[in-house]
Design a protein around this motif. Sequence first.
Motif, PDB file in Angstrom:
ATOM      1  N   MET A   3       0.900  -1.351  -0.016  1.00 13.69           N
ATOM      2  CA  MET A   3       0.126   0.066  -0.182  1.00 13.69           C
ATOM      3  C   MET A   3       0.931   1.457  -0.046  1.00 13.69           C
ATOM      4  N   LEU A   4       0.555   2.370  -0.843  1.00 14.05           N
ATOM      5  CA  LEU A   4       1.447   3.422  -1.017  1.00 14.05           C
ATOM      6  C   LEU A   4       1.014   4.298   0.294  1.00 14.05           C
ATOM      7  N   PRO A   5       2.175   5.158   0.849  1.00 11.40           N
ATOM      8  CA  PRO A   5       1.861   6.058   1.952  1.00 11.40           C
ATOM      9  C   PRO A   5       0.904   6.923   1.541  1.00 11.40           C
ATOM     10  N   ARG A   6       0.260   7.782   2.525  1.00  7.62           N
ATOM     11  CA  ARG A   6      -0.754   8.643   1.884  1.00  7.62           C
ATOM     12  C   ARG A   6      -0.357  10.136   2.172  1.00  7.62           C
ATOM     13  N   VAL A   7      -0.449  11.290   1.479  1.00  7.05           N
ATOM     14  CA  VAL A   7      -0.189  12.511   1.516  1.00  7.05           C
ATOM     15  C   VAL A   7      -1.525  13.198   1.630  1.00  7.05           C
ATOM     16  N   LEU A   8      -1.853  13.923   2.723  1.00  2.37           N
ATOM     17  CA  LEU A   8      -3.155  14.604   2.960  1.00  2.37           C
ATOM     18  C   LEU A   8      -3.032  16.163   2.359  1.00  2.37           C
ATOM     19  N   VAL A   9      -4.001  16.393   1.722  1.00  7.26           N
ATOM     20  CA  VAL A   9      -3.968  17.882   1.348  1.00  7.26           C
ATOM     21  C   VAL A   9      -4.708  18.597   2.136  1.00  7.26           C
ATOM     22  N   CYS A  10      -4.425  19.329   3.092  1.00  2.53           N
ATOM     23  CA  CYS A  10      -5.376  20.320   4.001  1.00  2.53           C
ATOM     24  C   CYS A  10      -5.404  21.834   3.386  1.00  2.53           C
ATOM     25  N   GLY A  11      -6.476  21.977   2.601  1.00  2.78           N
ATOM     26  CA  GLY A  11      -6.563  23.189   1.951  1.00  2.78           C
ATOM     27  C   GLY A  11      -6.523  23.055   0.583  1.00  2.78           C
ATOM     28  N   GLU A  12      -6.967  24.030  -0.193  1.00  2.00           N
ATOM     29  CA  GLU A  12      -7.104  23.701  -1.646  1.00  2.00           C
ATOM     30  C   GLU A  12      -5.992  23.687  -2.462  1.00  2.00           C
ATOM     31  N   ILE A  13      -5.753  23.038  -3.681  1.00  4.40           N
ATOM     32  CA  ILE A  13      -4.730  22.991  -4.552  1.00  4.40           C
ATOM     33  C   ILE A  13      -5.482  23.733  -5.798  1.00  4.40           C
ATOM     34  N   GLU A  14      -5.099  24.874  -6.205  1.00  8.18           N
ATOM     35  CA  GLU A  14      -5.789  25.688  -7.129  1.00  8.18           C
ATOM     36  C   GLU A  14      -5.168  25.689  -8.467  1.00  8.18           C
ATOM     37  N   TYR A  15      -3.727  25.778  -8.604  1.00  6.99           N
ATOM     38  CA  TYR A  15      -3.276  25.856  -9.878  1.00  6.99           C
ATOM     39  C   TYR A  15      -2.524  24.787 -10.513  1.00  6.99           C
ATOM     40  N   VAL A  16      -2.273  23.632  -9.614  1.00  4.09           N
ATOM     41  CA  VAL A  16      -1.590  22.592 -10.099  1.00  4.09           C
ATOM     42  C   VAL A  16      -2.285  21.239  -9.955  1.00  4.09           C
ATOM     43  N   GLN A  17      -3.699  21.348 -10.011  1.00  7.30           N
ATOM     44  CA  GLN A  17      -4.140  20.149  -9.975  1.00  7.30           C
ATOM     45  C   GLN A  17      -3.821  19.191 -11.016  1.00  7.30           C
ATOM     46  N   ASP A  18      -3.475  19.593 -12.257  1.00  3.94           N
ATOM     47  CA  ASP A  18      -3.074  18.651 -13.387  1.00  3.94           C
ATOM     48  C   ASP A  18      -1.850  17.795 -12.972  1.00  3.94           C
ATOM     49  N   GLU A  19      -0.798  18.832 -12.522  1.00  8.59           N
ATOM     50  CA  GLU A  19       0.472  18.165 -11.924  1.00  8.59           C
ATOM     51  C   GLU A  19       0.398  17.298 -11.072  1.00  8.59           C
ATOM     52  N   LEU A  20      -0.522  17.438  -9.857  1.00  8.35           N
ATOM     53  CA  LEU A  20      -0.557  16.877  -8.476  1.00  8.35           C
ATOM     54  C   LEU A  20      -0.660  15.116  -8.907  1.00  8.35           C
ATOM     55  N   GLU A  21      -1.415  14.728  -9.671  1.00  6.86           N
ATOM     56  CA  GLU A  21      -1.751  13.330  -9.806  1.00  6.86           C
ATOM     57  C   GLU A  21      -0.079  12.747 -10.163  1.00  6.86           C
ATOM     58  N   GLU A  22      -0.032  13.439 -11.395  1.00  8.94           N
ATOM     59  CA  GLU A  22       1.260  13.234 -12.194  1.00  8.94           C
ATOM     60  C   GLU A  22       2.556  13.053 -11.246  1.00  8.94           C
ATOM     61  N   MET A  23       2.673  14.163 -10.303  1.00 11.46           N
ATOM     62  CA  MET A  23       3.902  14.234  -9.255  1.00 11.46           C
ATOM     63  C   MET A  23       3.862  13.043  -8.490  1.00 11.46           C
ATOM     64  N   PHE A  24       2.657  12.585  -7.929  1.00 13.88           N
ATOM     65  CA  PHE A  24       2.678  11.582  -6.954  1.00 13.88           C
ATOM     66  C   PHE A  24       2.776  10.114  -7.464  1.00 13.88           C
ATOM     67  N   ARG A  25       2.356  10.044  -8.827  1.00 18.41           N
ATOM     68  CA  ARG A  25       2.109   8.644  -9.292  1.00 18.41           C
ATOM     69  C   ARG A  25       2.818   7.537  -8.906  1.00 18.41           C
ATOM     70  N   ILE A  37       4.112   6.854  -6.061  1.00 15.77           N
ATOM     71  CA  ILE A  37       4.997   7.299  -4.909  1.00 15.77           C
ATOM     72  C   ILE A  37       3.849   7.369  -3.602  1.00 15.77           C
ATOM     73  N   ALA A  38       2.730   8.094  -3.952  1.00 13.46           N
ATOM     74  CA  ALA A  38       1.868   8.126  -2.783  1.00 13.46           C
ATOM     75  C   ALA A  38       0.592   8.369  -3.095  1.00 13.46           C
ATOM     76  N   GLU A  39      -0.325   8.152  -2.178  1.00 10.17           N
ATOM     77  CA  GLU A  39      -1.905   8.149  -2.686  1.00 10.17           C
ATOM     78  C   GLU A  39      -2.063   9.667  -1.802  1.00 10.17           C
ATOM     79  N   ILE A  40      -2.732  10.618  -2.904  1.00 16.37           N
ATOM     80  CA  ILE A  40      -3.407  11.766  -2.395  1.00 16.37           C
ATOM     81  C   ILE A  40      -4.710  11.693  -1.876  1.00 16.37           C
ATOM     82  N   VAL A  41      -4.882  12.034  -0.626  1.00 12.04           N
ATOM     83  CA  VAL A  41      -6.134  12.332   0.113  1.00 12.04           C
ATOM     84  C   VAL A  41      -6.481  13.701   0.235  1.00 12.04           C
TER      85      VAL A  41
END
Length: 342
Positions: free
Chosen positions: A1-23, A25-29
């Motif tokens: 199971m991948l480690p998780r990274v929790l986003v506390c607060g909005e990501i407004e400008y790099v939504q598209d890059e987010l999944e790619e950056m952590f693919r 490596i980690a699951e974004i929650v």
Amino acid sequence: MLPRVLVCGEIEYVQDELEEMFRGIAEIVHLVSKSRSHFLSSFGPNGPYEGTVALYRRNTSSAVIGKFDAPLIHALADTSKVRWIAQSSSGYDEINVQACKERGMLVSNTPRANEDATATTTLYLMISCLRRFSMAERSLRSGTWKTPCDAAQTHDVTGRTLGIFGLGGIGVRFAHLAHAFPMRIIYFSRRKAESVPDWCEYVSSLEELCKQADVLSLHVPLNQSTAGIIGEKEIRTLRRGSVLLNTSRGRIVDQEAMIRALEDGHLSSVGLDVYPNEPHVDLRLLTFPQCTLLPHIGGVSAESSRAKELQALGNLKAFVLGGVGEDIVPELKTGIGNSTML
Ligand SMILES: O=C(O)C(=O)CO
């Protein structure tokens, strides 16, 4: 199971890059909590944040889960595996770094991302206060043309002395912008900065800075040693008719002393982007039309907001990949730990 990274607060400008950056490596929650207690109880088995090792944090999350004060940090350390908090701003005064230090958590911030935007805001405030541009625009919009603007009350920027308190990235950038006028530029910092142009003169104390400046601009972080550092004494050491600028944090200035100085004319005006209890603004400030007041937008531009998000996420990614990220805040790097959330 991948480690998780929790986003506390909005990501407004790099939504598209987010999944790619952590693919891979980690699951974004994302934060789903509607209260602090739900937040803290959600790191346990089968909770939505189970397995989270690092957090991305914006101050906007305070509205739901509160500031990252000592109780929150201790509870987080007791109930989760979180070891890294990536703050998405240069200021990190909403995180109790002393408690993080005690519990073995590291904090990073985004020191370079909004230097230009914040320095530009400071430049605007300086010009607006000296030339009373904001006041003039308000008189036009209210249908009174130039009244109550009085030429005798407006001053050129050129030739005045700018005192910069804190010569970090934003202070240096602002010095370069202001040098174009030209102005005489002096600064005081905890330590004399290296590789500063020779037109940027170091003075030996805050008192000396206040004695010589026509415009005093604040660029120090808020911590225990800077809270209220600009008080009655410092303000009264400024020459009568000086201008005070603050794009750092409201609580660096003793607001009561500042308002008294505006009332008796010792300060001719102030240019503020920050306030002690944001978003509350002391209504007395609105009674001084010559002041320029902004709603903490100093570091906000499309470019800087994007850069800030990328920098914070980059720090997180480096932590997840290698156990340590970049831009660790100074108190945790040096082990001095003199900064607690105020
Ligand atoms: O990045 C920060 O901390 C800011 O307050 C920008 O205005």
